[in-house]
Design an enzyme around this catalytic site. Sequence first.
Site, PDB file in Angstrom:
ATOM      1  N   GLY A 151       0.856  -1.176   0.000  1.00 27.28           N
ATOM      2  CA  GLY A 151       0.000   0.000   0.000  1.00 27.28           C
ATOM      3  C   GLY A 151       0.892   1.225   0.000  1.00 27.28           C
ATOM      4  O   GLY A 151       1.905   1.250  -0.689  1.00 27.28           O
ATOM      5  N   GLU A 152       0.549   2.213   0.781  1.00 24.59           N
ATOM      6  CA  GLU A 152       1.346   3.429   0.871  1.00 24.59           C
ATOM      7  C   GLU A 152       1.903   3.516   2.289  1.00 24.59           C
ATOM      8  O   GLU A 152       1.168   3.719   3.242  1.00 24.59           O
ATOM      9  CB  GLU A 152       0.461   4.644   0.545  1.00 24.59           C
ATOM     10  CG  GLU A 152       1.205   5.745  -0.197  1.00 24.59           C
ATOM     11  CD  GLU A 152       2.336   6.325   0.636  1.00 24.59           C
ATOM     12  OE1 GLU A 152       3.497   6.283   0.185  1.00 24.59           O
ATOM     13  OE2 GLU A 152       2.057   6.801   1.743  1.00 24.59           O
ATOM     14  N   SER A 153       3.223   3.365   2.418  1.00 21.07           N
ATOM     15  CA  SER A 153       3.805   3.184   3.749  1.00 21.07           C
ATOM     16  C   SER A 153       3.619   4.403   4.648  1.00 21.07           C
ATOM     17  O   SER A 153       3.400   4.248   5.849  1.00 21.07           O
ATOM     18  CB  SER A 153       5.290   2.819   3.646  1.00 21.07           C
ATOM     19  OG  SER A 153       6.025   3.840   3.013  1.00 21.07           O
TER      20      SER A 153
ATOM     21  N   CYS B 202       5.867  -5.506   0.268  1.00 20.40           N
ATOM     22  CA  CYS B 202       6.040  -4.162  -0.285  1.00 20.40           C
ATOM     23  C   CYS B 202       6.023  -3.120   0.841  1.00 20.40           C
ATOM     24  O   CYS B 202       6.952  -3.067   1.628  1.00 20.40           O
ATOM     25  CB  CYS B 202       5.007  -3.883  -1.377  1.00 20.40           C
ATOM     26  SG  CYS B 202       5.492  -2.531  -2.478  1.00 20.40           S
TER      27      CYS B 202
ATOM     28  N   HIS C   9       4.628  -8.114  -4.564  1.00 22.53           N
ATOM     29  CA  HIS C   9       3.222  -8.350  -4.216  1.00 22.53           C
ATOM     30  C   HIS C   9       2.827  -9.794  -4.560  1.00 22.53           C
ATOM     31  O   HIS C   9       2.282 -10.046  -5.633  1.00 22.53           O
ATOM     32  CB  HIS C   9       2.307  -7.394  -4.987  1.00 22.53           C
ATOM     33  CG  HIS C   9       2.343  -5.993  -4.518  1.00 22.53           C
ATOM     34  ND1 HIS C   9       1.449  -5.493  -3.595  1.00 22.53           N
ATOM     35  CD2 HIS C   9       3.151  -4.965  -4.859  1.00 22.53           C
ATOM     36  CE1 HIS C   9       1.715  -4.216  -3.380  1.00 22.53           C
ATOM     37  NE2 HIS C   9       2.748  -3.872  -4.132  1.00 22.53           N
TER      38      HIS C   9
ATOM     39  N   ARG D 256      13.045   2.850  -0.011  1.00 25.37           N
ATOM     40  CA  ARG D 256      11.706   3.010  -0.567  1.00 25.37           C
ATOM     41  C   ARG D 256      11.752   3.313  -2.068  1.00 25.37           C
ATOM     42  O   ARG D 256      12.651   3.988  -2.541  1.00 25.37           O
ATOM     43  CB  ARG D 256      10.968   4.151   0.142  1.00 25.37           C
ATOM     44  CG  ARG D 256      10.717   3.901   1.606  1.00 25.37           C
ATOM     45  CD  ARG D 256      10.163   5.123   2.295  1.00 25.37           C
ATOM     46  NE  ARG D 256       8.905   5.558   1.694  1.00 25.37           N
ATOM     47  CZ  ARG D 256       8.371   6.760   1.857  1.00 25.37           C
ATOM     48  NH1 ARG D 256       8.985   7.658   2.589  1.00 25.37           N
ATOM     49  NH2 ARG D 256       7.234   7.062   1.293  1.00 25.37           N
TER      50      ARG D 256
ATOM     51  N   ILE E  71       5.665  -3.342  -7.813  1.00 22.84           N
ATOM     52  CA  ILE E  71       4.967  -2.084  -8.065  1.00 22.84           C
ATOM     53  C   ILE E  71       5.513  -1.037  -7.094  1.00 22.84           C
ATOM     54  O   ILE E  71       5.298  -1.146  -5.887  1.00 22.84           O
ATOM     55  CB  ILE E  71       3.443  -2.232  -7.880  1.00 22.84           C
ATOM     56  CG1 ILE E  71       2.884  -3.327  -8.789  1.00 22.84           C
ATOM     57  CG2 ILE E  71       2.735  -0.893  -8.147  1.00 22.84           C
ATOM     58  CD1 ILE E  71       1.419  -3.664  -8.520  1.00 22.84           C
ATOM     59  N   ARG E  72       6.223  -0.036  -7.597  1.00 23.57           N
ATOM     60  CA  ARG E  72       6.850   0.978  -6.735  1.00 23.57           C
ATOM     61  C   ARG E  72       7.570   0.290  -5.571  1.00 23.57           C
ATOM     62  O   ARG E  72       7.456   0.703  -4.416  1.00 23.57           O
ATOM     63  CB  ARG E  72       5.815   1.980  -6.222  1.00 23.57           C
ATOM     64  CG  ARG E  72       5.189   2.831  -7.295  1.00 23.57           C
ATOM     65  CD  ARG E  72       4.184   3.821  -6.718  1.00 23.57           C
ATOM     66  NE  ARG E  72       4.830   4.746  -5.819  1.00 23.57           N
ATOM     67  CZ  ARG E  72       4.241   5.295  -4.752  1.00 23.57           C
ATOM     68  NH1 ARG E  72       2.992   5.008  -4.453  1.00 23.57           N
ATOM     69  NH2 ARG E  72       4.893   6.143  -3.979  1.00 23.57           N
TER      70      ARG E  72
ATOM     71  N   GLU F 101       0.406 -11.446  -3.469  1.00 29.86           N
ATOM     72  CA  GLU F 101      -1.057 -11.575  -3.471  1.00 29.86           C
ATOM     73  C   GLU F 101      -1.677 -11.235  -4.820  1.00 29.86           C
ATOM     74  O   GLU F 101      -2.850 -11.525  -5.053  1.00 29.86           O
ATOM     75  CB  GLU F 101      -1.657 -10.686  -2.371  1.00 29.86           C
ATOM     76  CG  GLU F 101      -1.706  -9.198  -2.667  1.00 29.86           C
ATOM     77  CD  GLU F 101      -0.382  -8.470  -2.519  1.00 29.86           C
ATOM     78  OE1 GLU F 101      -0.379  -7.232  -2.693  1.00 29.86           O
ATOM     79  OE2 GLU F 101       0.654  -9.120  -2.244  1.00 29.86           O
TER      80      GLU F 101
END
Length: 196
Positions: free
Chosen positions: A46-48, A78, A174, A110, A138-139, A176
């Site tokens: 997600g967004e850390s 991630c 990821h 990051r 992803i990122r 999942e």
Amino acid sequence: MTVGVLALQGAFREHRQRLEQLGAGVREVRLPADLAGLSGLILPGGESTTMVRLLGEYGLWAPLRDFHASGGALWGTCAGAILLASEVTGGSPSLPPQPGLGLLDITVQRNAFGRQADSFTAPLDVEGLETPFPAVFIRAPVITRVGEAVRALAQVGGQTVHVQQGRVLASSFHPELTNDTRLHRLFLALAGERAY
């Protein structure tokens, strides 16, 4: 056995689906009380920075450390890997250092693999798996330092992307977002050592 998925933000539903495919009991975790009776917990991508803020708002920092101290298995994917790390680098130099749980003796950089447009899938040779795993980046962060007690389990392009320290796992990618449930199966085996 019941395992949890931190459900504050990010790809928690996809983790839940993979675990349920394997027949595991799954609970979404949003509050400290949700940790009771769990054998393991996944911290999703997600967004850390958002996750850091929400962990504080929901009072989860100390309960997550207590969960680890009492033998619960943890897996960060991630952004979740960033949350577990003892040291985080990267991001904007104008921002203060990002706090973490400090439960895994690694340094994580990051967004090391670039922006959303730089996302990719790579066949990953993972220790414990007979054939490559289709890892989705992803990122994604990269693990730039691995402590003495940490085992590096997979690399891509010479960069460490999957590690284990005791009952804690971290993946830069990821798992999942694929239909391959092998890493989730390995996590359930790790969590099963604490099954109630």
